[in-house]
Design a protein around this motif. Structure first.
Motif, short mmCIF file in Angstrom:
data_model
loop_
_atom_site.label_atom_id
_atom_site.label_comp_id
_atom_site.label_asym_id
_atom_site.label_seq_id
_atom_site.Cartn_x
_atom_site.Cartn_y
_atom_site.Cartn_z
N TYR A 9 0.52 -1.24 0.15
CA TYR A 9 -0.21 -0.30 -0.17
C TYR A 9 1.30 1.46 0.53
CZ TYR A 9 -4.00 -2.79 1.24
OH TYR A 9 -4.18 -3.62 1.37
N LEU A 10 0.67 1.75 -1.28
CA LEU A 10 1.44 3.52 -0.70
C LEU A 10 1.12 4.59 -0.59
CD1 LEU A 10 2.92 2.68 -4.48
CD2 LEU A 10 4.07 2.26 -3.01
N ARG A 11 -0.06 4.70 -0.80
CA ARG A 11 -1.04 6.62 -0.37
C ARG A 11 -2.33 5.78 -0.70
NH1 ARG A 11 1.20 7.13 -5.08
NH2 ARG A 11 0.53 8.37 -6.78
N LYS A 12 -3.40 6.09 -0.16
CA LYS A 12 -5.10 7.09 -0.10
C LYS A 12 -5.33 7.41 -1.02
CE LYS A 12 -8.51 6.80 3.39
NZ LYS A 12 -9.16 6.57 3.98
N ASP A 13 -5.88 7.13 -2.20
CA ASP A 13 -6.62 8.07 -2.97
C ASP A 13 -7.99 7.89 -3.10
OD1 ASP A 13 -7.84 9.01 -5.03
OD2 ASP A 13 -6.64 7.94 -6.75
N THR A 14 -8.36 9.58 -2.76
CA THR A 14 -10.03 9.12 -2.45
C THR A 14 -10.82 9.68 -2.65
OG1 THR A 14 -9.41 12.02 -1.70
CG2 THR A 14 -9.39 10.69 1.09
N VAL A 15 -10.57 10.09 -4.28
CA VAL A 15 -11.31 9.69 -5.35
C VAL A 15 -12.50 9.02 -5.86
CG1 VAL A 15 -11.63 10.25 -8.31
CG2 VAL A 15 -9.68 11.53 -6.60
N LYS A 16 -13.61 9.66 -5.78
CA LYS A 16 -14.76 9.00 -6.02
C LYS A 16 -14.39 8.00 -7.52
CE LYS A 16 -19.10 8.18 -5.28
NZ LYS A 16 -20.95 8.56 -4.49
N GLN A 17 -14.82 6.86 -7.51
CA GLN A 17 -14.33 5.53 -8.52
C GLN A 17 -15.11 4.75 -8.86
OE1 GLN A 17 -10.41 5.07 -10.73
NE2 GLN A 17 -9.27 5.97 -8.09
N LYS A 18 -15.56 3.74 -9.84
CA LYS A 18 -16.64 2.78 -10.42
C LYS A 18 -15.63 1.56 -11.04
CE LYS A 18 -20.93 1.57 -11.95
NZ LYS A 18 -22.06 1.97 -12.60
N VAL A 19 -15.27 0.78 -10.66
CA VAL A 19 -14.76 -0.66 -10.63
C VAL A 19 -15.44 -0.68 -12.19
CG1 VAL A 19 -14.43 -3.09 -10.59
CG2 VAL A 19 -15.75 -2.09 -8.72
N VAL B 109 -16.28 2.65 -5.15
CA VAL B 109 -15.25 3.13 -4.39
C VAL B 109 -15.19 4.33 -4.17
CG1 VAL B 109 -12.94 2.70 -4.08
CG2 VAL B 109 -14.18 0.57 -5.23
N SER B 110 -15.10 5.05 -2.89
CA SER B 110 -15.16 6.32 -2.18
C SER B 110 -13.14 6.48 -2.16
CB SER B 110 -16.19 6.47 -1.05
OG SER B 110 -17.56 6.10 -0.91
N LEU C 18 -10.72 -0.78 -10.93
CA LEU C 18 -11.38 0.68 -11.07
C LEU C 18 -10.99 1.40 -12.40
CD1 LEU C 18 -10.26 1.49 -7.70
CD2 LEU C 18 -12.72 0.91 -8.18
N GLU C 19 -11.45 2.27 -13.17
CA GLU C 19 -11.78 3.24 -13.42
C GLU C 19 -10.51 3.64 -14.60
OE1 GLU C 19 -15.12 5.65 -14.03
OE2 GLU C 19 -14.70 6.03 -12.35
N MET C 20 -9.67 4.24 -13.24
CA MET C 20 -8.52 4.70 -13.81
C MET C 20 -7.09 3.50 -14.18
SD MET C 20 -8.97 8.35 -11.42
CE MET C 20 -10.15 9.88 -11.76
N GLY C 21 -8.01 2.04 -13.20
CA GLY C 21 -6.42 1.76 -13.98
C GLY C 21 -6.06 0.56 -12.81
N ASP C 22 -6.12 1.21 -11.46
CA ASP C 22 -6.34 1.05 -10.35
C ASP C 22 -6.88 -0.39 -10.05
OD1 ASP C 22 -4.70 3.46 -9.64
OD2 ASP C 22 -5.19 4.18 -8.54
N ASP C 23 -5.82 -1.47 -9.32
CA ASP C 23 -6.57 -2.97 -8.70
C ASP C 23 -7.37 -2.50 -7.94
OD1 ASP C 23 -5.11 -3.98 -10.72
OD2 ASP C 23 -3.67 -4.45 -9.10
N GLY D 177 -14.81 3.23 2.51
CA GLY D 177 -14.00 3.24 2.03
C GLY D 177 -15.50 2.48 0.06
N SER D 178 -16.20 1.50 0.28
CA SER D 178 -16.70 1.48 -1.19
C SER D 178 -18.14 1.19 -0.56
CB SER D 178 -16.08 0.28 -1.99
OG SER D 178 -16.47 -1.08 -1.06
N ASN D 179 -19.31 0.64 -1.61
CA ASN D 179 -20.38 -0.08 -1.27
C ASN D 179 -20.27 -1.86 -1.77
OD1 ASN D 179 -20.63 -0.39 -4.09
ND2 ASN D 179 -22.13 0.38 -4.52
#
Length: 676
Positions: A420-430, A456-457, A476-481, A504-506
């Motif tokens: 785990y590197l850092r936290k990303d709080t951008v809301k994204q969809k799988v 994912v929140s 996720l839609e930005m390419g993260d796992d 974190g997510s629903n």
């Protein structure tokens, strides 16, 4: 040219007898009175010349008849290179007693023919010879020389075995037995099966060893066998249908149609499947049955094939447990979604425990371990988790919303995970799902283009250092796992990048959560390997036991084997060496209690009936420049002649007898038909 009985050459003085008879055979003339002898003088001259020629030819035929008759008894021969140095007194027999020697020829089973021929060969040697026997077991009881009287009984005691050896291995065994490196003669009686004899691998040219291969020809080269089987799904549950697939191989020149194959489970027939397979091809056959109870399942798939029948049965086994043990370790409070999914399920033994009350010894008895929202992972817990996963356990990691990165870095390093590197709080969809992954087994009928996936929140970005060891399950839609799957030794790790709460997510409330987590739980129970091969030395993890003096038994109806124990890479292992000789299903027991079931099958190398021809063997030997190995290409050659040619060389006494009779016949013809 040499002679076996050179003293008999003195009989050549008998040639003087026809010469003396010729010289002293004076004719007695009879007086006949004629009124005139003017014409008789011419006739007398002609008849005298013809008579002299006839007598000389008769003399020559008698001399040659006597000469060749004497030579026949003296037994002339042209010596071999070996005989010019020293005739071998160490006689080795390699009798191929692998399963392929159960095949039949016009004269019976190949192994019986081999034993009889070996006995005939041994009878051609004197009692001073040392006899050695090599079989495919490389048995310790055959490590010494035998007398002529002993070797015969050793031949007749031979039976077929699951083991096989290449010619190179047989030669190596011979060299270990011939410790003085003396001149030796080896007879190899084999069916020349290509898959096992492997004459191409022989590259030695030992001048002290001569080898004669005596091929044993079988009537047919056809076989039908199974080379493997597997389950269509890694999830096996009581009361749910399972699909077993076996692969059959047709080693023949004809299409086999509508043949039955039978599935037996714990001694009872459960399914039958008819199949057809083209010549030289492979075909998968499928069996379906529903296990109605838990426990050990000893299975057998059987075919009907002749004459090669040792590989008609294929054994495998597995266990269905009553409940899968799942342990959830939490920090704040037990997760409601996990409790709702597992707590009332009859197939799951679910337990939640607070991180401060965890008993590390309890972890090793679980199948699935869930880390739910832990901020920090202690070093003691890290070591327990690593040992648990290494032994085949499954681990699911749900981070908290505010983790201690250094703590999780230690865990990641120990388990070869991405950090785990850092936290990303951008809301994204799988937006991407890995449909082929095993956790979605039976979840989707087809790949859906439009599907409602979790939101994912916030999530943690990971380092992406272990790509070779990672499978992305949800992205996720930005390419993260969002969910990644890793393997560590024999265990599975599922790394979630978001917490399981609403912050974190629903995922916990999403429809995908139930099949995803439930399949992770079901697959956390690792079935033992379905089957093993007898030929290979097999190692097994010793079952967990507090008593280090535990003695294990591997049992079947006819065998009770105590496996040897070794520590390999710090772990206690059981291994069988070469004690196991019969294919079948076995129970691993200790203290009278069954703790595992194991299945063993014969190697399918023996199932390929292809053989070398005599011409192929000669070409290989010539190509590799091997001069001390020969093959007996004549199927009808007398055994005594074979041994004699090896000991002495090419014998010509038969030719001498033929020539002696021929010249005697010439003499008779000259006397009867050639007029003087």
């Amino acid at each position: 040219m040499r002679y076996q009985n050179p003293q008999l050459l003195l009989a050549l003085f008998a040639i003087a007898i026809p010469i003396i008879i010729h010289l002293f055979n004076l004719r007695k003339y009879k007086t006949v009175r004629f009124s005139s002898i003017r014409f008789l003088k011419e006739i007398k001259q002609a008849k005298r010349s013809r008579s002299r020629l006839k007598n000389l030819l008769i003399l020559l035929s008698r001399i040659l008849a006597i000469t060749f008759l004497v030579l026949a008894f003296a037994k002339p021969y042209i010596p071999t290179k070996q005989e010019q140095t020293d005739i071998a007194k160490n006689i080795f027999f390699y009798i191929d007693n692998s399963f392929s020697m159960e095949s039949v020829s016009e004269n019976g089973m190949l192994l019986d023919i081999a034993k009889n021929k070996a006995e005939e060969i041994a009878n051609q040697y004197d009692t001073e010879s040392n006899f050695y026997l090599i079989t495919n077991e490389f048995s310790a009881k055959h490590s010494r020389s035998f007398t002529k009287a002993e070797i015969s009984s050793r031949f007749q005691q031979l039976t077929t075995t699951a083991h096989y050896k290449s010619l190179a291995e047989v030669i190596s065994r011979q060299q270990s037995l011939n410790k003085q490196n003396e001149n030796a003669q080896m007879y190899a009686l084999t069916d020349l099966q290509k898959s096992t004899f492997a004459i191409e691998n022989v590259n030695q040219n030992d001048s002290n060893l001569s080898i004669l291969i005596i091929p044993l020809n079988k009537t047919a080269e056809n076989n039908l066998y199974m080379d493997s089987c597997w389950m269509s799904s890694p999830i096996i549950q009581k009361g749910k249908a399972i699909e077993i697939i076996a692969r059959v191989v047709n080693k023949s020149d004809v299409t086999l149609t509508n043949l039955p194959a039978f599935l037996h489970v714990n001694g009872m027939q459960k399914a039958i499947s008819n199949f057809s397979v083209p010549p030289g091809e492979k075909q998968n056959i499928t069996f379906k049955f529903t296990p109605l109870s838990s426990g050990f399942k000893q299975c057998k798939i059987s075919l009907q094939d002749y004459p090669i029948s040792f590989d008609d049965n294929f054994y495998f086994s597995f266990e269905i447990i009553d409940k899968i043990k799942v342990l959830n370790i939490y920090e704040q409070s037990p997760n409601f979604s996990l409790q709702s999914l597992f707590q009332k399920d009859d197939a799951i033994d679910y337990k939640s425990v607070y991180i401060g009350q965890i008993n590390y010894e309890e972890i090793k008895n679980q199948q699935l371990l869930i880390l739910d929202g832990l901020t920090t992972v202690s070093s003691g817990l890290v070591q327990s988790i690593a040992s648990f996963v290494k032994d085949g356990g499954s681990l699911a990691i749900f981070p908290s919303n505010d983790i201690n990165f250094d703590s999780y870095k230690i865990l990641s390093s120990e388990l070869n995970l991405d950090e785990y590197l850092r936290k990303d709080t951008v809301k994204q969809k799988v937006n991407k799902i890995s449909y082929p992954h095993k956790v979605f087994e039976g979840v989707f009928e087809k790949e859906e283009k439009k599907i409602n996936l979790p939101m994912v929140s916030s999530h943690y970005k990971i380092s992406d250092k272990n790509n070779t060891n990672k499978q992305s399950i949800l992205t996720l839609e930005m390419g993260d796992d969002f969910i990644s799957h890793y393997t560590y030794f024999s265990g599975d790790i599922y790394l979630f990048t978001s917490s399981l709460n609403d912050a974190g997510s629903n995922l916990g409330k999403h429809a995908l959560f139930v099949p995803l987590l439930y399949n992770i739980a079901l697959m956390s129970y690792k079935t033992t390997q379905l089957y093993y091969g007898i030929e290979k030395m097999q190692y097994f993890n010793a079952p967990t036991s507090e008593n280090k003096e535990t003695i294990y038994h591997l049992k079947s109806k006819n065998y009770d084997i105590i496996p040897a124990e070794k520590f390999v890479a710090g772990k206690r292992k059981l291994y069988l060496q070469e004690k196991l000789k019969e294919a079948g299903n076995y129970l691993l027991t200790t203290g009278g209690k069954t703790i595992a079931t194991l299945s063993f099958n014969y190697s399918n190398k023996e199932s390929d009936p292809s053989i070398y021809s005599g011409k192929e063997v000669e070409e290989i030997l010539q190509k590799n420049n091997i001069k001390n190995i020969k093959i007996n290409s004549s199927t009808n050659q007398n055994i005594s002649n074979i041994v004699q040619e090896i000991q002495l060389g090419k014998s010509y006494w038969k030719l001498c007898i033929i020539l002696a009779l021929l010249f005697l016949l010439m003499e008779i013809m000259l006397i009867k038909f050639l007029k003087s």
